[in-house]
Design an enzyme around this catalytic site. Sequence first.
Site, PDB file in Angstrom:
ATOM      1  N   GLU A  89     -19.661  -7.984 -13.476  1.00  0.00           N
ATOM      2  CA  GLU A  89     -20.465  -8.401 -12.338  1.00  0.00           C
ATOM      3  C   GLU A  89     -21.927  -8.144 -12.634  1.00  0.00           C
ATOM      4  O   GLU A  89     -22.272  -7.054 -13.134  1.00  0.00           O
ATOM      5  CB  GLU A  89     -20.027  -7.601 -11.103  1.00  0.00           C
ATOM      6  CG  GLU A  89     -20.502  -8.170  -9.794  1.00  0.00           C
ATOM      7  CD  GLU A  89     -19.843  -7.496  -8.608  1.00  0.00           C
ATOM      8  OE1 GLU A  89     -20.484  -6.608  -8.010  1.00  0.00           O
ATOM      9  OE2 GLU A  89     -18.687  -7.832  -8.310  1.00  0.00           O
ATOM     10  N   ARG A 126     -12.992  -4.797  -5.500  1.00  0.00           N
ATOM     11  CA  ARG A 126     -13.695  -4.585  -6.759  1.00  0.00           C
ATOM     12  C   ARG A 126     -13.078  -5.486  -7.813  1.00  0.00           C
ATOM     13  O   ARG A 126     -11.860  -5.680  -7.860  1.00  0.00           O
ATOM     14  CB  ARG A 126     -13.607  -3.115  -7.209  1.00  0.00           C
ATOM     15  CG  ARG A 126     -14.384  -2.136  -6.330  1.00  0.00           C
ATOM     16  CD  ARG A 126     -15.887  -2.367  -6.433  1.00  0.00           C
ATOM     17  NE  ARG A 126     -16.659  -1.370  -5.692  1.00  0.00           N
ATOM     18  CZ  ARG A 126     -17.042  -1.498  -4.431  1.00  0.00           C
ATOM     19  NH1 ARG A 126     -16.699  -2.603  -3.766  1.00  0.00           N
ATOM     20  NH2 ARG A 126     -17.754  -0.561  -3.843  1.00  0.00           N
ATOM     21  N   ASP A 171       0.857  -1.184   0.000  1.00  0.00           N
ATOM     22  CA  ASP A 171       0.000   0.000   0.000  1.00  0.00           C
ATOM     23  C   ASP A 171       0.889   1.229   0.000  1.00  0.00           C
ATOM     24  O   ASP A 171       1.379   1.653   1.050  1.00  0.00           O
ATOM     25  CB  ASP A 171      -0.923   0.014   1.219  1.00  0.00           C
ATOM     26  CG  ASP A 171      -2.000   1.086   1.120  1.00  0.00           C
ATOM     27  OD1 ASP A 171      -1.757   2.107   0.444  1.00  0.00           O
ATOM     28  OD2 ASP A 171      -3.079   0.904   1.712  1.00  0.00           O
ATOM     29  N   HIS A 183     -21.148 -10.534  -4.248  1.00  0.00           N
ATOM     30  CA  HIS A 183     -20.870  -9.181  -3.758  1.00  0.00           C
ATOM     31  C   HIS A 183     -21.714  -8.869  -2.516  1.00  0.00           C
ATOM     32  O   HIS A 183     -22.451  -7.887  -2.450  1.00  0.00           O
ATOM     33  CB  HIS A 183     -21.142  -8.133  -4.849  1.00  0.00           C
ATOM     34  CG  HIS A 183     -20.390  -6.857  -4.630  1.00  0.00           C
ATOM     35  ND1 HIS A 183     -19.993  -6.028  -5.658  1.00  0.00           N
ATOM     36  CD2 HIS A 183     -19.948  -6.242  -3.493  1.00  0.00           C
ATOM     37  CE1 HIS A 183     -19.350  -4.975  -5.176  1.00  0.00           C
ATOM     38  NE2 HIS A 183     -19.314  -5.094  -3.857  1.00  0.00           N
ATOM     39  N   ASP A 219     -15.695 -12.542  -4.076  1.00  0.00           N
ATOM     40  CA  ASP A 219     -16.960 -11.871  -3.799  1.00  0.00           C
ATOM     41  C   ASP A 219     -17.271 -10.831  -4.869  1.00  0.00           C
ATOM     42  O   ASP A 219     -18.419 -10.408  -4.995  1.00  0.00           O
ATOM     43  CB  ASP A 219     -16.912 -11.198  -2.421  1.00  0.00           C
ATOM     44  CG  ASP A 219     -18.242 -10.590  -2.024  1.00  0.00           C
ATOM     45  OD1 ASP A 219     -19.247 -11.330  -1.990  1.00  0.00           O
ATOM     46  OD2 ASP A 219     -18.293  -9.367  -1.752  1.00  0.00           O
TER      47      ASP A 219
END
Length: 351
Positions: free
Chosen positions: A294, A266, A205, A313, A289
């Site tokens: 999608e 995402r 990160d 999701h 997920d």
Amino acid sequence: MNARRRVGIVATQASWDRYVGEAALKRLSALAEIVWLEFPGSSRTLSPPPADPESMARLAAFVPDLDALIVSHGAPRITAGIMAAAPRLAMIGDTHGDRFAARVDVAAAKRACIAVVDTTNGSSDPVAEWALALILLGLRNAGAHFRRLIEGELLWPDRDVFLKDPGYLNGELTGKTVGLVAVGNIGRRLLELLAPFHVKPLAFDPYAPAALAGVYDLAFTSLDTLMATADVVVCLAPLTGETKGLIGKAQIEAMRPGTVFVNVSRGAVVDSSALVARLQRQDIIAGIDVFDPEPVPVGSVLRSLPNVFLSPHIAGVTAACEPRFFDLMVDEVERVFAGHQPRFPLIPRDP
């Protein structure tokens, strides 16, 4: 002084009904008079409605005597002109901004010395919990076992076959190296949940404070190193212009056989074609997920792969978390009215 303060809420009726809890509303009522302006609109979109003159005029007439303005689904964009019409305004809060500033001109607010807050992180807890669940399911190869059971197969008549199963060989989370791609609110909560398992956490990160390494006893590293060395990789990165396709073919191919890959952020952060190609080799396991596109297309090979556990999701979708968005916002109003800095300032993900 507090009795003269006014807090305005701009949202759809559906947002008010689902997110504004009685306890939080009572706390806010103790701080200020509450006024509400209803706008129509979807309860699921982050984008503001078109800035039509009628909507902007209604909003401009609503804000002049406000000390704080809370917006949610349905609210028009809070522009420099709207802020200029509200000379007492000390804070603007978006309960569902997802850190994209779709409803607030953050630059204009900064020039006007107005604090801007985003409490979308109200759903961070359930997302972190579901990430942990997908990690455990993946390590135990539970998706494959479930598929075989519901298809009527009698499992393990020959126990020697079981000895080759990934869930047997690599099934325990304790002591594993877990790599987190992003350590925002969700990542930090996941690190707390992982602590009892005594994992060795890695993180990629570039925007995370270096101090987090000491707080969570983790090692910051490059994305390539994380993908190549972690036993479990968890994608938590938000989707921005910079992160789209962040985990590409090279990173996916770098994962060692037996790696568990989890995505609760995402779908477009990951190269979908490269991920599917790797999963078809069935040498890694995935808990997914989110996906791009999608929902996962009906004919997608992902739906039939035994080494893939799919969920639609749902990571951040729980009844318990919905009032938390507004509850956290009331906390922020309390801080700002007390003269403190907000805890969740809105720093847009994209310029």
